[in-house]
Design an enzyme around this catalytic site. Structure first.
Site, PDB file in Angstrom:
ATOM      1  N   HIS A 312       0.862  -1.197   0.000  1.00 32.16           N
ATOM      2  CA  HIS A 312       0.000   0.000   0.000  1.00 32.16           C
ATOM      3  C   HIS A 312       0.887   1.232   0.000  1.00 32.16           C
ATOM      4  O   HIS A 312       1.947   1.222   0.624  1.00 32.16           O
ATOM      5  CB  HIS A 312      -0.895   0.004   1.244  1.00 32.16           C
ATOM      6  CG  HIS A 312      -2.063   0.922   1.121  1.00 32.16           C
ATOM      7  ND1 HIS A 312      -1.961   2.277   1.381  1.00 32.16           N
ATOM      8  CD2 HIS A 312      -3.340   0.706   0.750  1.00 32.16           C
ATOM      9  CE1 HIS A 312      -3.137   2.827   1.177  1.00 32.16           C
ATOM     10  NE2 HIS A 312      -4.000   1.908   0.788  1.00 32.16           N
ATOM     11  N   ASP A 370      -7.978  -5.223   0.140  1.00 32.00           N
ATOM     12  CA  ASP A 370      -8.504  -6.002  -0.982  1.00 32.00           C
ATOM     13  C   ASP A 370      -8.212  -7.489  -0.870  1.00 32.00           C
ATOM     14  O   ASP A 370      -8.773  -8.295  -1.606  1.00 32.00           O
ATOM     15  CB  ASP A 370      -7.909  -5.483  -2.296  1.00 32.00           C
ATOM     16  CG  ASP A 370      -8.342  -4.071  -2.551  1.00 32.00           C
ATOM     17  OD1 ASP A 370      -9.534  -3.803  -2.381  1.00 32.00           O
ATOM     18  OD2 ASP A 370      -7.498  -3.224  -2.886  1.00 32.00           O
TER      19      ASP A 370
HETATM   20  N1  ACO Z   1       4.095  -7.740  -4.856  1.00 35.47           N
HETATM   21  C1  ACO Z   1       5.456  -7.757  -5.067  1.00 35.47           C
HETATM   22  N2  ACO Z   1       6.237  -6.661  -4.960  1.00 35.47           N
HETATM   23  C2  ACO Z   1       5.634  -5.513  -4.596  1.00 35.47           C
HETATM   24  C3  ACO Z   1       4.255  -5.424  -4.354  1.00 35.47           C
HETATM   25  C4  ACO Z   1       3.475  -6.597  -4.477  1.00 35.47           C
HETATM   26  N3  ACO Z   1       2.157  -6.568  -4.262  1.00 35.47           N
HETATM   27  N4  ACO Z   1       3.939  -4.151  -4.026  1.00 35.47           N
HETATM   28  C5  ACO Z   1       5.087  -3.457  -4.079  1.00 35.47           C
HETATM   29  N5  ACO Z   1       6.114  -4.265  -4.416  1.00 35.47           N
HETATM   30  C6  ACO Z   1       7.522  -3.881  -4.510  1.00 35.47           C
HETATM   31  C7  ACO Z   1       7.795  -3.117  -5.805  1.00 35.47           C
HETATM   32  O1  ACO Z   1       8.216  -3.971  -6.837  1.00 35.47           O
HETATM   33  C8  ACO Z   1       8.889  -2.162  -5.370  1.00 35.47           C
HETATM   34  O2  ACO Z   1      10.113  -2.865  -5.371  1.00 35.47           O
HETATM   35  P1  ACO Z   1      11.490  -2.098  -5.696  1.00 35.47           P
HETATM   36  O3  ACO Z   1      11.666  -1.089  -4.598  1.00 35.47           O
HETATM   37  O4  ACO Z   1      12.506  -3.181  -5.650  1.00 35.47           O
HETATM   38  O5  ACO Z   1      11.323  -1.477  -7.038  1.00 35.47           O
HETATM   39  C9  ACO Z   1       8.547  -1.842  -3.909  1.00 35.47           C
HETATM   40  O6  ACO Z   1       7.789  -2.976  -3.436  1.00 35.47           O
HETATM   41  C10 ACO Z   1       7.727  -0.558  -3.716  1.00 35.47           C
HETATM   42  O7  ACO Z   1       6.594  -0.652  -4.600  1.00 35.47           O
HETATM   43  P2  ACO Z   1       5.926   0.622  -5.306  1.00 35.47           P
HETATM   44  O8  ACO Z   1       5.091   0.153  -6.442  1.00 35.47           O
HETATM   45  O9  ACO Z   1       6.980   1.648  -5.579  1.00 35.47           O
HETATM   46  O10 ACO Z   1       5.025   1.154  -4.127  1.00 35.47           O
HETATM   47  P3  ACO Z   1       3.769   2.088  -4.273  1.00 35.47           P
HETATM   48  O11 ACO Z   1       3.544   2.706  -2.948  1.00 35.47           O
HETATM   49  O12 ACO Z   1       3.897   3.013  -5.435  1.00 35.47           O
HETATM   50  O13 ACO Z   1       2.607   1.069  -4.663  1.00 35.47           O
HETATM   51  C11 ACO Z   1       0.757  -0.395  -4.588  1.00 35.47           C
HETATM   52  C12 ACO Z   1       1.603   0.632  -3.826  1.00 35.47           C
HETATM   53  C13 ACO Z   1       0.314   0.163  -5.953  1.00 35.47           C
HETATM   54  C14 ACO Z   1      -0.509  -0.675  -3.777  1.00 35.47           C
HETATM   55  C15 ACO Z   1       1.588  -1.691  -4.744  1.00 35.47           C
HETATM   56  O14 ACO Z   1       1.984  -2.204  -3.482  1.00 35.47           O
HETATM   57  C16 ACO Z   1       0.859  -2.766  -5.551  1.00 35.47           C
HETATM   58  O15 ACO Z   1       0.901  -2.750  -6.780  1.00 35.47           O
HETATM   59  N6  ACO Z   1       0.127  -3.709  -4.854  1.00 35.47           N
HETATM   60  C17 ACO Z   1      -0.657  -4.698  -5.535  1.00 35.47           C
HETATM   61  C18 ACO Z   1      -1.981  -4.068  -5.976  1.00 35.47           C
HETATM   62  C19 ACO Z   1      -2.950  -3.832  -4.829  1.00 35.47           C
HETATM   63  O16 ACO Z   1      -3.157  -4.708  -3.991  1.00 35.47           O
HETATM   64  N7  ACO Z   1      -3.553  -2.623  -4.811  1.00 35.47           N
HETATM   65  C20 ACO Z   1      -4.549  -2.270  -3.788  1.00 35.47           C
HETATM   66  C21 ACO Z   1      -4.095  -1.100  -2.963  1.00 35.47           C
HETATM   67  S1  ACO Z   1      -5.269  -0.806  -1.673  1.00 35.47           S
HETATM   68  C22 ACO Z   1      -6.522   0.131  -2.359  1.00 35.47           C
HETATM   69  O17 ACO Z   1      -6.395   0.815  -3.327  1.00 35.47           O
HETATM   70  C23 ACO Z   1      -7.843   0.071  -1.702  1.00 35.47           C
END
Ligand code: ACO
Length: 439
Positions: A312, A370
């Site tokens: 998140h 979620d």
């Molecule tokens: N699985 C594997 N790796 C992940 C995940 C995941 N679910 N989420 C983040 N990471 C990793 C990224 O690859 C990144 O790695 P790096 O630093 O080596 O490049 C690091 O963790 C940080 O991730 P970001 O995408 O930069 O974090 P951000 O805060 O922008 O994204 C997000 C948050 C979009 C929710 C992300 O965690 C994700 O895509 N999760 C899966 C989708 C999801 O469940 N969304 C629901 C959010 S809750 C809502 O909207 C109600």
């Protein structure tokens, strides 16, 4: 009225090309303080650059507080755990919009006022008939929510507090009716009229699952689970859809059109669409023995796969909403007889493995709201396409609360971000033309 409170008269200093500028710091009642840079451009000629608003507070707000490191979520000061245990969705909408918990008689009056708006204009039924039967329910939700702007013209003066309140009540009341209609339309069943003797969640379940040929008995366990999901999704401060509603509303636009803009923003898979994606991922994993393969894929930089329902932008700890839903999930699955649901087993095992894995620990990736909501909604009987519609119904509470707060803010201006222009400098028309212009 929201007051600016300088933090002990402290200022932030910024030096650019040997010139130093001072900006006031405002103290938050909890959480991060902010630097007021509104004068930066007029003083220095510079803009700030912050794509995705990772360091930018777009407004002041009294509504919702999140501490992402500690896993705290509060509406108007009340912990989400206490609200989901002791309150109900209608009371929560009242709390979000008015700022305080209502007393018994205020709540009764408010419930009656909301109930008096649950029906939709007969012409809306004709509007639905214009959609294809295979239209995504969110496509219908965006369209019909926007169409309400053409129907309720006695509550469109946004400068009149009474009309604003009427518009909000209409939005919250009609969202569940329209949401249920999108479901009924997509499965080819007749629309079910609201029953105002029921509470908000019971009424929604009845409008979705009853048919004229049979008696429909509402399960109190499923109705409570539905209400919990509505409460947990009611607000989450300045997320993409709420910011969209604020931005649309900042121009003075029609309230129903602003909420339709919020529904559109919520639809994306990085926002409200993730619950559908999380359930589909659990179904793809299928059985426990496949989990290590998907964990490996999620950790592989060259693989776009991510564990949906994990991570998140704000929570760097367990999402408090996921904790509550984990318990609700167990109760619902017990009730509907899916005790040994393989999807739940996969979910529990995946969570256990991920929480012990160094990759997820280091990056602070915990289950988010979620992760469990899709399993609960599936057990209640909803298809995945309805998950985001249900999120939208709940979020009408937060959207309208923020819309009111924005309009009542004396420093409110039309939202108008600036940009870092990297395009071409002045060209002369008719001179050299590009042969690469194939778009
Ligand atoms: N699985 C594997 N790796 C992940 C995940 C995941 N679910 N989420 C983040 N990471 C990793 C990224 O690859 C990144 O790695 P790096 O630093 O080596 O490049 C690091 O963790 C940080 O991730 P970001 O995408 O930069 O974090 P951000 O805060 O922008 O994204 C997000 C948050 C979009 C929710 C992300 O965690 C994700 O895509 N999760 C899966 C989708 C999801 O469940 N969304 C629901 C959010 S809750 C809502 O909207 C109600």
């Amino acid at each position: 009225m929201i007051k600016k409170t300088p933090a002990n008269n402290s200022v932030a200093k910024l030096s650019i090309n040997n010139k130093t500028y001072s900006f006031p710091i405002y103290k938050a009642s909890e959480g991060n303080d902010v630097i007021d840079i509104t004068k930066l451009h007029s003083l220095s000629g510079y803009f700030t650059y912050d794509p995705g608003f990772t360091s930018t507070a777009s407004c002041k707000s009294n509504i919702t507080f999140i501490d992402g490191d500690k896993g705290v979520l509060r509406y108007r000061g009340y912990d989400i755990e206490a609200l989901s245990k002791n309150s109900n969705f209608i009371e929560v909408t009242n709390l979000l919009i008015y700022g305080d918990l209502p007393n018994k008689s205020q709540l009764k009056k408010y419930h009656t006022l909301i109930s008096s708006h649950t029906m939709v204009h007969e012409q809306i039924l004709k509007f639905f008939n214009g959609f294809r039967r295979d239209a995504h329910p969110m496509a219908m939700m965006v369209g019909v929510m926007g169409a309400l702007s053409a129907f309720y013209q006695d509550s469109l003066d946004i400068h009149d507090p009474h009309q604003r309140m009427t518009a909000s009540r209409r939005i919250i009341a009609k969202a569940s009716t329209i949401g249920a209609m999108t479901y009924k339309y997509s499965i080819g069943q007749p629309f079910v009229q609201p029953d105002n003797t029921l509470n908000y969640s019971e009424n929604f379940l009845r409008m979705c699952f009853s048919v004229p040929a049979e008696r429909y008995k509402i399960s109190p366990i499923l109705a409570k689970a539905m209400d919990t999901i509505f409460i947990l999704h009611a607000d989450h401060e300045q997320n993409a859809s709420t910011s969209t509603v604020r931005l649309a509303g900042s121009s003075g636009a029609n309230p129903f059109a602003c909420i339709a803009a919020g529904v559109a923003s919520l639809w994306g898979p990085a926002h409200g669409g993730a619950n559908q994606a999380a359930l589909e991922m659990l179904e793809t994993i299928g059985v426990k023995r496949n989990i290590p393969l998907y964990i490996k894929k999620a950790k592989d930089k060259n693989d776009p796969f991510r564990l949906m329902g994990f991570g998140h932008r704000v929570y760097k700890n367990y999402d408090p909403r996921a904790k509550i839903l984990k318990e609700t999930c167990k109760k619902v699955l017990n009730h509907v007889g899916f005790k040994n649901d393989p999807i739940l087993e996969v979910a529990m095992e995946l969570e256990k493995i991920a929480l012990k894995d160094d990759y997820f620990i280091e990056k602070k990736l915990y289950p988010n709201v979620d992760f469990y909501s899709g399993i609960i909604l599936r057990a209640i009987g909803f298809p995945p396409e309805m998950f985001t519609v249900i999120f939208a119904i709940a979020r009408t509470a937060g959207w309208t609360a923020h819309w009111h707060e924005m309009i009542e803010d004396p420093v409110q201006k039309i939202g108008r971000p600036r940009q870092l222009y990297l395009g071409k400098k002045k060209l002369t028309y008719g001179k050299k033309r590009s042969s690469k212009n194939t778009r």
